[in-house]
Design a protein around this motif. Structure first.
Motif, mmCIF file in Angstrom:
data_model
loop_
_atom_site.group_PDB
_atom_site.id
_atom_site.type_symbol
_atom_site.label_atom_id
_atom_site.label_comp_id
_atom_site.label_asym_id
_atom_site.label_seq_id
_atom_site.Cartn_x
_atom_site.Cartn_y
_atom_site.Cartn_z
ATOM 1 N N ASP A 88 0.814 -1.215 0.000
ATOM 2 C CA ASP A 88 0.000 0.000 0.000
ATOM 3 C C ASP A 88 0.852 1.272 0.000
ATOM 4 O OD1 ASP A 88 -2.332 -1.461 -0.113
ATOM 5 O OD2 ASP A 88 -2.819 -1.210 2.024
ATOM 6 N N PHE A 89 1.996 1.258 0.672
ATOM 7 C CA PHE A 89 2.873 2.430 0.666
ATOM 8 C C PHE A 89 3.372 2.713 -0.750
ATOM 9 C CE2 PHE A 89 2.821 1.836 5.179
ATOM 10 C CZ PHE A 89 3.004 3.106 5.696
ATOM 11 N N PHE A 90 3.665 1.661 -1.489
ATOM 12 C CA PHE A 90 4.092 1.824 -2.880
ATOM 13 C C PHE A 90 2.937 2.317 -3.737
ATOM 14 C CE2 PHE A 90 7.478 -0.631 -1.157
ATOM 15 C CZ PHE A 90 8.600 -0.252 -1.885
ATOM 16 N N ASP A 91 1.765 1.718 -3.552
ATOM 17 C CA ASP A 91 0.594 2.119 -4.333
ATOM 18 C C ASP A 91 0.230 3.585 -4.100
ATOM 19 O OD1 ASP A 91 0.445 -0.462 -5.320
ATOM 20 O OD2 ASP A 91 -1.224 -1.057 -4.011
ATOM 21 N N GLN A 92 0.485 4.069 -2.885
ATOM 22 C CA GLN A 92 0.138 5.444 -2.529
ATOM 23 C C GLN A 92 1.294 6.425 -2.756
ATOM 24 O OE1 GLN A 92 -1.661 5.574 1.377
ATOM 25 N NE2 GLN A 92 -2.900 3.763 0.935
ATOM 26 N N GLY A 93 2.438 5.926 -3.230
ATOM 27 C CA GLY A 93 3.563 6.803 -3.534
ATOM 28 C C GLY A 93 4.258 7.376 -2.324
ATOM 29 N N ARG A 94 4.216 6.666 -1.212
ATOM 30 C CA ARG A 94 4.851 7.150 0.023
ATOM 31 C C ARG A 94 6.264 6.576 0.154
ATOM 32 N NH1 ARG A 94 0.375 9.129 3.166
ATOM 33 N NH2 ARG A 94 -1.548 8.405 2.211
ATOM 34 N N PRO A 95 7.204 7.305 0.749
ATOM 35 C CA PRO A 95 8.569 6.805 0.903
ATOM 36 C C PRO A 95 8.631 5.521 1.744
ATOM 37 C CG PRO A 95 8.465 9.157 1.394
ATOM 38 C CD PRO A 95 7.057 8.665 1.273
ATOM 39 N N VAL A 96 9.507 4.622 1.314
ATOM 40 C CA VAL A 96 9.759 3.374 2.036
ATOM 41 C C VAL A 96 11.268 3.236 2.192
ATOM 42 C CG1 VAL A 96 9.576 0.856 1.969
ATOM 43 C CG2 VAL A 96 7.676 2.259 1.149
ATOM 44 N N ALA A 97 11.704 2.887 3.409
ATOM 45 C CA ALA A 97 13.124 2.672 3.690
ATOM 46 C C ALA A 97 13.291 1.279 4.286
ATOM 47 C CB ALA A 97 13.633 3.735 4.660
ATOM 48 N N ALA A 98 14.204 0.495 3.697
ATOM 49 C CA ALA A 98 14.426 -0.885 4.142
ATOM 50 C C ALA A 98 15.919 -1.138 4.279
ATOM 51 C CB ALA A 98 13.820 -1.862 3.139
ATOM 52 N N ILE A 99 16.283 -1.813 5.364
ATOM 53 C CA ILE A 99 17.700 -2.092 5.598
ATOM 54 C C ILE A 99 17.925 -3.585 5.805
ATOM 55 C CG2 ILE A 99 17.508 -1.565 8.068
ATOM 56 C CD1 ILE A 99 20.434 -0.417 7.843
ATOM 57 N N CYS A 100 19.059 -4.039 5.316
ATOM 58 C CA CYS A 100 19.561 -5.387 5.548
ATOM 59 C C CYS A 100 18.641 -6.449 4.932
ATOM 60 C CB CYS A 100 19.771 -5.583 7.048
ATOM 61 S SG CYS A 100 20.949 -6.864 7.501
ATOM 62 N N HIS A 101 18.149 -7.378 5.739
ATOM 63 C CA HIS A 101 17.287 -8.465 5.260
ATOM 64 C C HIS A 101 15.851 -8.019 4.977
ATOM 65 C CE1 HIS A 101 20.623 -10.847 6.839
ATOM 66 N NE2 HIS A 101 20.175 -11.838 6.076
ATOM 67 N N ALA A 102 15.512 -6.769 5.262
ATOM 68 C CA ALA A 102 14.146 -6.280 5.043
ATOM 69 C C ALA A 102 13.735 -6.366 3.576
ATOM 70 C CB ALA A 102 13.997 -4.848 5.546
ATOM 71 N N ALA A 103 14.693 -6.472 2.684
ATOM 72 C CA ALA A 103 14.352 -6.601 1.259
ATOM 73 C C ALA A 103 13.503 -7.843 0.996
ATOM 74 C CB ALA A 103 15.622 -6.637 0.410
ATOM 75 N N TRP A 104 13.588 -8.845 1.848
ATOM 76 C CA TRP A 104 12.734 -10.028 1.680
ATOM 77 C C TRP A 104 11.257 -9.644 1.714
ATOM 78 C CZ3 TRP A 104 15.704 -13.742 5.383
ATOM 79 C CH2 TRP A 104 16.557 -14.563 4.636
ATOM 80 N N THR A 105 10.892 -8.728 2.586
ATOM 81 C CA THR A 105 9.502 -8.283 2.657
ATOM 82 C C THR A 105 9.122 -7.544 1.376
ATOM 83 O OG1 THR A 105 9.803 -8.058 5.056
ATOM 84 C CG2 THR A 105 7.795 -7.130 4.121
ATOM 85 N N LEU A 106 10.047 -6.763 0.829
ATOM 86 C CA LEU A 106 9.795 -6.066 -0.433
ATOM 87 C C LEU A 106 9.608 -7.057 -1.579
ATOM 88 C CD1 LEU A 106 12.491 -3.242 -0.150
ATOM 89 C CD2 LEU A 106 10.041 -3.077 0.379
ATOM 90 N N VAL A 107 10.418 -8.104 -1.589
ATOM 91 C CA VAL A 107 10.296 -9.140 -2.619
ATOM 92 C C VAL A 107 8.922 -9.788 -2.534
ATOM 93 C CG1 VAL A 107 11.127 -11.440 -3.301
ATOM 94 C CG2 VAL A 107 12.761 -9.593 -2.880
ATOM 95 N N GLU A 108 8.496 -10.126 -1.326
ATOM 96 C CA GLU A 108 7.191 -10.770 -1.133
ATOM 97 C C GLU A 108 6.048 -9.851 -1.556
ATOM 98 O OE1 GLU A 108 4.861 -13.958 -0.539
ATOM 99 O OE2 GLU A 108 7.027 -13.972 -0.282
#
Length: 179
Positions: free
Chosen positions: A94-114
């Motif tokens: 939803d943050f991506f769909d709404q154009g809001r900033p997202v910050a992810a560090i380290c292993h958090a990219a797994w959540t982005l992949v999902e």
């Protein structure tokens, strides 16, 4: 601005939660701990239990509409738990769909992949996730911090706790532009 910090009940890397939290708070914003369950989360210092932190909101009872940005701290177990929770994955998307900033560090990219939000984006993460990022259609780079502005929002990613200074500074810059 209210900024969501999404963490599973167990497994978040403590410093990847506390350092951005402090930076956001010191900049005059309101950090909010969102989790998949009420109560407390158990943080870790690598593989050792560290402190616990009270959950402010449960992901099933809130929405991206309530926040100006999202921070995804890492830790090996944290994003692995989050990517199995449909509400947490939807919250991130939803943050991506709404154009809001997202910050992810380290292993958090797994959540982005999902959440299927790395396709056609450039990002960094803990090096062991590079194949996952590539398989999800993203381009992985080995940089202290990377800002990807392709798509509807700004995505800020970093590799590891040693990158937290650059990660926090870049997060605050993006949040300032989103105000």
């Amino acid at each position: 601005m209210r900024i969501a910090f999404l963490a599973a009940p167990e497994g978040v890397e403590q410093v990847e939660l506390t350092e951005p939290w402090k930076a956001v708070q010191d900049a005059g914003h309101e950090p909010v701990l969102v989790s998949t369950e009420p109560g407390e989360i158990q943080a870790f210092d690598h593989l050792d239990k560290a402190d616990t932190f009270p959950v402010d909101e449960v992901v099933s009872d809130t929405s991206a509409d309530s926040f100006g940005a999202l921070v995804l701290p890492g830790g090996v177990a944290n994003p692995d738990f989050l990517r199995l929770d449909e509400k947490a994955v939807g919250f991130v998307r939803d943050f991506f769909d709404q154009g809001r900033p997202v910050a992810a560090i380290c292993h958090a990219a797994w959540t982005l992949v999902e959440a299927d939000v790395v396709r056609d984006r450039v990002l960094t993460s803990w090096p062991s996730l590079r194949t996952d990022v590539r398989n999800a259609g993203g381009t992985w780079v080995d940089e202290q911090v990377h800002v990807c502005d392709s798509g509807p929002n700004t995505l800020i990613t970093s590799r590891k706790p040693a990158d937290l200074g650059a990660f926090c500074a870049t997060l605050l810059e993006a949040v300032g532009q989103a105000d």
